[in-house]
Design an enzyme around this catalytic site. Structure first.
Site, PDB file in Angstrom:
ATOM      1  N   HIS A  60      58.708   8.541 -22.781  1.00  0.00           N
ATOM      2  CA  HIS A  60      58.290   9.454 -21.724  1.00  0.00           C
ATOM      3  C   HIS A  60      57.225  10.376 -22.317  1.00  0.00           C
ATOM      4  O   HIS A  60      57.367  10.884 -23.428  1.00  0.00           O
ATOM      5  CB  HIS A  60      59.494  10.258 -21.247  1.00  0.00           C
ATOM      6  CG  HIS A  60      59.122  11.407 -20.369  1.00  0.00           C
ATOM      7  ND1 HIS A  60      58.276  11.254 -19.293  1.00  0.00           N
ATOM      8  CD2 HIS A  60      59.454  12.730 -20.402  1.00  0.00           C
ATOM      9  CE1 HIS A  60      58.115  12.437 -18.706  1.00  0.00           C
ATOM     10  NE2 HIS A  60      58.813  13.348 -19.368  1.00  0.00           N
ATOM     11  N   ASN A  70      52.283  14.947 -18.067  1.00  0.00           N
ATOM     12  CA  ASN A  70      53.668  14.527 -17.839  1.00  0.00           C
ATOM     13  C   ASN A  70      53.815  14.107 -16.372  1.00  0.00           C
ATOM     14  O   ASN A  70      53.796  14.954 -15.486  1.00  0.00           O
ATOM     15  CB  ASN A  70      54.593  15.696 -18.173  1.00  0.00           C
ATOM     16  CG  ASN A  70      56.061  15.364 -17.983  1.00  0.00           C
ATOM     17  OD1 ASN A  70      56.408  14.348 -17.360  1.00  0.00           O
ATOM     18  ND2 ASN A  70      56.933  16.206 -18.498  1.00  0.00           N
ATOM     19  N   CYS A  96      62.642  13.026 -15.157  1.00  0.00           N
ATOM     20  CA  CYS A  96      61.762  12.291 -16.079  1.00  0.00           C
ATOM     21  C   CYS A  96      62.423  11.036 -16.659  1.00  0.00           C
ATOM     22  O   CYS A  96      61.734  10.154 -17.175  1.00  0.00           O
ATOM     23  CB  CYS A  96      61.282  13.198 -17.200  1.00  0.00           C
ATOM     24  SG  CYS A  96      60.340  14.597 -16.587  1.00  0.00           S
TER      25      CYS A  96
HETATM   26  O1  UT7 Z   1      59.534  16.161 -19.008  1.00  0.00           O
HETATM   27  C1  UT7 Z   1      60.673  16.902 -19.229  1.00  0.00           C
HETATM   28  C2  UT7 Z   1      60.703  17.379 -20.570  1.00  0.00           C
HETATM   29  N1  UT7 Z   1      59.793  18.490 -20.778  1.00  0.00           N
HETATM   30  C3  UT7 Z   1      59.421  18.719 -21.989  1.00  0.00           C
HETATM   31  O2  UT7 Z   1      59.764  17.964 -22.844  1.00  0.00           O
HETATM   32  C4  UT7 Z   1      58.625  19.968 -22.311  1.00  0.00           C
HETATM   33  C5  UT7 Z   1      59.096  20.518 -23.616  1.00  0.00           C
HETATM   34  N2  UT7 Z   1      58.451  21.726 -24.070  1.00  0.00           N
HETATM   35  C6  UT7 Z   1      57.150  21.770 -24.472  1.00  0.00           C
HETATM   36  O3  UT7 Z   1      56.458  20.784 -24.385  1.00  0.00           O
HETATM   37  C7  UT7 Z   1      56.637  23.052 -25.090  1.00  0.00           C
HETATM   38  O4  UT7 Z   1      57.712  23.921 -25.355  1.00  0.00           O
HETATM   39  C8  UT7 Z   1      55.569  23.767 -24.230  1.00  0.00           C
HETATM   40  C9  UT7 Z   1      54.292  22.982 -24.241  1.00  0.00           C
HETATM   41  C10 UT7 Z   1      56.086  23.920 -22.808  1.00  0.00           C
HETATM   42  C11 UT7 Z   1      55.272  25.156 -24.813  1.00  0.00           C
HETATM   43  O5  UT7 Z   1      54.875  25.057 -26.171  1.00  0.00           O
HETATM   44  P1  UT7 Z   1      55.508  26.040 -27.261  1.00  0.00           P
HETATM   45  O6  UT7 Z   1      54.865  25.714 -28.528  1.00  0.00           O
HETATM   46  O7  UT7 Z   1      57.005  25.890 -27.183  1.00  0.00           O
HETATM   47  O8  UT7 Z   1      54.989  27.437 -26.766  1.00  0.00           O
HETATM   48  P2  UT7 Z   1      55.840  28.723 -26.321  1.00  0.00           P
HETATM   49  O9  UT7 Z   1      56.560  28.466 -25.049  1.00  0.00           O
HETATM   50  O10 UT7 Z   1      56.625  29.201 -27.494  1.00  0.00           O
HETATM   51  O11 UT7 Z   1      54.683  29.763 -26.052  1.00  0.00           O
HETATM   52  C12 UT7 Z   1      53.858  30.288 -27.113  1.00  0.00           C
HETATM   53  C13 UT7 Z   1      52.891  31.295 -26.537  1.00  0.00           C
HETATM   54  C14 UT7 Z   1      53.540  32.330 -25.658  1.00  0.00           C
HETATM   55  O12 UT7 Z   1      52.873  33.551 -25.882  1.00  0.00           O
HETATM   56  P3  UT7 Z   1      53.519  34.681 -26.830  1.00  0.00           P
HETATM   57  O13 UT7 Z   1      54.850  35.013 -26.212  1.00  0.00           O
HETATM   58  O14 UT7 Z   1      53.642  34.046 -28.175  1.00  0.00           O
HETATM   59  O15 UT7 Z   1      52.522  35.764 -26.755  1.00  0.00           O
HETATM   60  C15 UT7 Z   1      53.262  31.881 -24.255  1.00  0.00           C
HETATM   61  O16 UT7 Z   1      53.204  32.929 -23.320  1.00  0.00           O
HETATM   62  O17 UT7 Z   1      51.948  30.605 -25.680  1.00  0.00           O
HETATM   63  C16 UT7 Z   1      51.890  31.265 -24.413  1.00  0.00           C
HETATM   64  N3  UT7 Z   1      51.599  30.251 -23.393  1.00  0.00           N
HETATM   65  C17 UT7 Z   1      50.345  29.905 -23.043  1.00  0.00           C
HETATM   66  N4  UT7 Z   1      49.149  30.325 -23.487  1.00  0.00           N
HETATM   67  C18 UT7 Z   1      48.076  29.730 -22.930  1.00  0.00           C
HETATM   68  C19 UT7 Z   1      52.479  29.528 -22.663  1.00  0.00           C
HETATM   69  N5  UT7 Z   1      51.823  28.689 -21.842  1.00  0.00           N
HETATM   70  C20 UT7 Z   1      50.507  28.903 -22.059  1.00  0.00           C
HETATM   71  C21 UT7 Z   1      49.328  28.333 -21.524  1.00  0.00           C
HETATM   72  N6  UT7 Z   1      48.146  28.785 -21.996  1.00  0.00           N
HETATM   73  N7  UT7 Z   1      49.351  27.375 -20.585  1.00  0.00           N
END
Ligand code: UT7
Length: 324
Positions: free
Chosen positions: A251, A281, A114
């Site tokens: 980005h 992204n 990225c």
């Molecule tokens: O380009 C390179 C750089 N990349 C990035 O910068 C990405 C950085 N990270 C992020 O943008 C975020 O961490 C994410 C968008 C990937 C995830 O958001 P989050 O607020 O950190 O969510 P999380 O991973 O803590 O997940 C929260 C909950 C989980 O469920 P439980 O364990 O709380 O029951 C996940 O299983 O959301 C669930 N979850 C989803 N639910 C519905 C994860 N993905 C999804 C989804 N739809 N697509």
């Protein structure tokens, strides 16, 4: 002093729009509400069968060359930042070179995921400053959809495909931060963080392409810290403060990362260009896509101070400061 001035921009998006609801309809256990709330993404473009990274790159490049009013034959160098090359080799840049009809100079790819466009900007700027190239075409082009595991809802909803291109050319400057062109680039990496964001395949390991794997929460935490440090380092080196910068072109990974960075550095959110809602992204393509949008709609004007920044797998991160 030689300065690399931006003399043309272009971009290209595949015509296939995929909304959050479309992804949910395809059987991924997700919802429009979750994706929008956690990322700000509403839709992304996804290539159709047969559409490749070089196809997107060539379209963006043609527009940038037209904008610069130059012919491909005037280029000394093509740099393509991509993590999704058409083939393991040759470099996608040489495929682009052939399709543009450039039969001289050199062409190669840069791989910094990225952060690829920022790394490519640094390479292009240094070639120009060293006198090894006068006119450089820099492209960020990706078909990230090809790397996604569509059964992994934590990653497949985040990415999109697209390309952005920039033509840079050597011009004389005074050596002050009032010069037009690239004022500096700052690059960083930390290979110890490999496991937080990587693709689980490759020619010399699995002999497969592999799929993107990410520990999102951890990447998020590092992203805000690293991006803030890169922005401050770039401003400081130019003898400026963050408050002096007119536009931030980050980005586009997650709207919450853009908001968090702006909050931490006290940046007015109105100065932050955001296209993540409609592009998702697009890895190395995201910065030039957002930049082109903001130039086209008249927000970025000649003389403005523009800060480009990114962070991605590796980890790699960096910033580039450009006087428009
Ligand atoms: O380009 C390179 C750089 N990349 C990035 O910068 C990405 C950085 N990270 C992020 O943008 C975020 O961490 C994410 C968008 C990937 C995830 O958001 P989050 O607020 O950190 O969510 P999380 O991973 O803590 O997940 C929260 C909950 C989980 O469920 P439980 O364990 O709380 O029951 C996940 O299983 O959301 C669930 N979850 C989803 N639910 C519905 C994860 N993905 C999804 C989804 N739809 N697509």
């Amino acid at each position: 002093m030689i300065r690399s001035q931006v003399i043309g921009l272009g971009s290209y998006l595949p015509d296939n729009v995929v909304t959050n609801a479309d992804i949910a309809k395809r059987g991924v256990d997700t919802s429009d509400e979750w994706i929008q709330e956690r990322t700000g993404i509403r839709e992304r473009r996804i290539v159709r069968d047969g559409e490749t990274t070089s196809h997107l790159a060539v379209e963006a490049a043609r527009e940038a060359l037209k904008d610069a009013a130059i012919d491909a034959g005037e280029l000394d160098l093509i740099v393509v930042a991509t993590t999704t090359p058409d083939e393991t080799f040759p470099a996608t840049a040489t495929t682009v070179q052939a399709r543009l009809g450039m039969h001289r100079g050199a062409a190669f790819d840069v791989q910094a995921v990225c952060s690829g466009f920022i790394y490519g900007l640094s390479v292009a700027d240094n070639f120009i400053k060293a006198g090894q190239a006068r006119t450089v075409l820099l492209i960020g082009a990706e078909t990230m959809s090809r790397l996604l595991d569509w059964t992994d809802r934590t990653t497949c909803v985040l990415f999109g495909d697209g390309a952005g291109a920039m033509v840079l050319q050597a011009h004389d400057g005074e050596g002050t931060n009032a010069d037009r062109g690239v004022l500096n680039t700052k690059l960083f990496s930390d290979g110890r963080l490999h496991d937080l964001l990587y693709v689980d395949g490759g020619p010399s390991s699995t002999r497969t392409t592999g799929h993107l794997r990410m520990q999102g929460k951890e990447v998020f935490r590092h992203a805000v810290t690293n991006i803030c440090a890169a922005i401050e380092a770039s401003a400081f080196e130019a003898g400026l403060t963050v408050a002096d910068i007119d536009w931030f072109v980050p980005h586009q990974a997650n709207q919450r990362i853009l908001d968090g960075t702006a909050r931490k550095l006290g940046i007015d959110p109105k100065k932050v260009i955001s296209t993540v809602a409609v592009h998702g992204n697009t890895s190395s393509a995201s910065v030039p896509l957002a930049l082109h949008q903001a130039v086209k709609d008249g927000r970025i004007k000649p003389g403005d101070l523009v800060l480009l920044e990114a962070m991605g797998g590796g980890f790699t991160w960096g910033a580039g400061l450009v006087r428009w």
